[in-house]
Design a protein around this motif. Structure first.
Motif, PDB file in Angstrom:
ATOM      1  N   ILE A 136      -3.913  -2.692   4.280  1.00 41.16           N
ATOM      2  CA  ILE A 136      -4.792  -2.314   4.598  1.00 41.16           C
ATOM      3  C   ILE A 136      -4.854  -0.959   4.510  1.00 41.16           C
ATOM      4  CG2 ILE A 136      -5.983  -0.951   6.433  1.00 41.16           C
ATOM      5  CD1 ILE A 136      -5.451  -3.772   7.951  1.00 41.16           C
ATOM      6  N   THR A 137      -3.075  -0.273   4.586  1.00 44.38           N
ATOM      7  CA  THR A 137      -2.599   0.831   4.452  1.00 44.38           C
ATOM      8  C   THR A 137      -2.855   1.426   2.903  1.00 44.38           C
ATOM      9  OG1 THR A 137      -1.339   1.347   5.817  1.00 44.38           O
ATOM     10  CG2 THR A 137      -0.888   2.320   3.910  1.00 44.38           C
ATOM     11  N   ASP A 138      -2.668   0.294   1.923  1.00 43.76           N
ATOM     12  CA  ASP A 138      -2.472   0.646   0.598  1.00 43.76           C
ATOM     13  C   ASP A 138      -4.458   1.018   0.367  1.00 43.76           C
ATOM     14  OD1 ASP A 138      -0.113   0.553   0.198  1.00 43.76           O
ATOM     15  OD2 ASP A 138      -0.299  -2.181  -0.965  1.00 43.76           O
ATOM     16  N   GLN A 139      -4.895   0.458   1.144  1.00 44.65           N
ATOM     17  CA  GLN A 139      -6.345   0.485   0.783  1.00 44.65           C
ATOM     18  C   GLN A 139      -6.871   1.942   1.615  1.00 44.65           C
ATOM     19  OE1 GLN A 139      -8.053  -1.882  -1.032  1.00 44.65           O
ATOM     20  NE2 GLN A 139      -9.608  -2.927  -0.025  1.00 44.65           N
ATOM     21  N   ALA A 140      -6.357   2.480   2.037  1.00 41.28           N
ATOM     22  CA  ALA A 140      -7.033   3.271   2.849  1.00 41.28           C
ATOM     23  C   ALA A 140      -6.612   4.516   1.555  1.00 41.28           C
ATOM     24  CB  ALA A 140      -6.126   4.166   4.206  1.00 41.28           C
ATOM     25  N   LYS A 141      -4.783   4.162   1.276  1.00 41.42           N
ATOM     26  CA  LYS A 141      -4.367   5.279   0.297  1.00 41.42           C
ATOM     27  C   LYS A 141      -5.331   5.916  -0.667  1.00 41.42           C
ATOM     28  CE  LYS A 141       0.631   5.131   1.117  1.00 41.42           C
ATOM     29  NZ  LYS A 141       1.867   4.221   0.887  1.00 41.42           N
ATOM     30  N   ASN A 142      -5.469   4.117  -1.172  1.00 37.70           N
ATOM     31  CA  ASN A 142      -6.581   4.502  -2.624  1.00 37.70           C
ATOM     32  C   ASN A 142      -7.802   4.926  -2.605  1.00 37.70           C
ATOM     33  OD1 ASN A 142      -8.062   3.335  -4.762  1.00 37.70           O
ATOM     34  ND2 ASN A 142      -7.959   1.070  -4.854  1.00 37.70           N
ATOM     35  N   LEU A 143      -8.564   4.326  -1.239  1.00 39.09           N
ATOM     36  CA  LEU A 143      -9.608   5.602  -0.813  1.00 39.09           C
ATOM     37  C   LEU A 143      -9.268   6.925  -0.917  1.00 39.09           C
ATOM     38  CD1 LEU A 143     -12.929   5.560  -0.045  1.00 39.09           C
ATOM     39  CD2 LEU A 143     -11.808   5.631   2.289  1.00 39.09           C
ATOM     40  N   THR A 144      -8.507   7.169  -0.139  1.00 39.08           N
ATOM     41  CA  THR A 144      -7.922   8.779  -0.341  1.00 39.08           C
ATOM     42  C   THR A 144      -7.761   9.411  -1.423  1.00 39.08           C
ATOM     43  OG1 THR A 144      -5.549   8.476   0.571  1.00 39.08           O
ATOM     44  CG2 THR A 144      -7.233   9.281   1.748  1.00 39.08           C
ATOM     45  N   GLN A 145      -6.476   8.955  -2.809  1.00 40.82           N
ATOM     46  CA  GLN A 145      -7.028   9.194  -3.919  1.00 40.82           C
ATOM     47  C   GLN A 145      -8.081   9.409  -4.674  1.00 40.82           C
ATOM     48  OE1 GLN A 145      -3.742   6.338  -5.172  1.00 40.82           O
ATOM     49  NE2 GLN A 145      -1.524   7.707  -4.044  1.00 40.82           N
ATOM     50  N   ARG A 146      -8.834   8.000  -4.377  1.00 42.36           N
ATOM     51  CA  ARG A 146     -10.648   8.233  -4.604  1.00 42.36           C
ATOM     52  C   ARG A 146     -11.044   9.804  -4.696  1.00 42.36           C
ATOM     53  NH1 ARG A 146     -13.127   3.286  -6.599  1.00 42.36           N
ATOM     54  NH2 ARG A 146     -10.834   1.620  -6.820  1.00 42.36           N
TER      55      ARG A 146
END
Length: 210
Positions: free
Chosen positions: A198-208
């Motif tokens: 979930i942390t990785d998913q959130a990081k992915n979103l914020t980077q996008r």
């Protein structure tokens, strides 16, 4: 929090993590996971387990985050949410009396609306922004785009069908921010306690979105 501050936070962070937690400790871990991934706008839905307690706890645990609530259906829930320290309030519908109370308490309120008439009604009643829900059912980003010419002065937050892949599309056509729920918190990850995913998913979103 004033509307000006709220809008500046939306424009800075662009995405709200929407947590619907059947168990309070899951809700806590879900919030900590997305916060670790860089998300700072977190909504605990009022139909979560012990939402008021969870909001209060997260406000002290995550001082850099803005913790609000959603799925508020009536005045009693709204007042309980404000008493628990919710910093913003989402409703699935537009209820003038609820908007009025939130405005009087200086807590940003974002009512749900879908048609242009509903969106304008919510805005003229004093809404801080308007939640466009369920946006994917009416054309997704193209619907938000088509609203911009007549309603571009109203800050819109689409939810319901926003994904990692299309979140940027909504922002590019004029949405002030987006709300994501299931996309950030796949049920299997929550059940298995895969908080790092979930942390990785959130990081992915914020980077996008940056």
């Amino acid at each position: 929090m004033s509307n000006q501050v709220w809008l500046s936070q939306l424009q800075k962070h662009r995405a709200i993590a929407v947590i619907r937690a059947p168990k309070m400790d899951w809700g806590e871990k879900m919030a900590l996971a997305v916060a670790s991934g860089g998300m700072q706008l977190i909504e605990i839905t009022w139909n979560s387990d012990r939402p008021g307690e969870l909001i209060s706890q997260l406000r002290s645990q995550l001082p850099d985050c803005i913790i609000g609530t959603g799925t508020l259906f009536n005045m009693e829930q709204l007042q309980d949410a404000i008493a628990a320290g919710a910093q913003f309030l989402f409703t699935p519908h537009t209820a003038p009396e609820m908007i009025k109370v939130a405005v009087s308490q200086d807590v940003p309120i974002i009512p749900g609306a879908l048609t242009p008439t509903e969106i304008v009604t919510a805005w003229t009643q004093g809404a801080s922004c308007v939640k466009v829900f369920p946006v994917q059912s009416v054309g997704g980003a193209s619907y938000i785009h088509s609203l911009q010419a007549p309603l571009g002065h109203i800050p819109l937050i689409p939810t319901g069908g926003v994904t990692l892949e299309n979140a940027q599309d909504f922002l590019q056509v004029g949405a002030v921010a987006v709300g994501l729920s299931g996309e950030l918190f796949p049920k299997i990850w929550v059940l298995e306690g895969n908080w790092h995913k979930i942390t990785d998913q959130a990081k992915n979103l914020t980077q996008r979105l940056n």
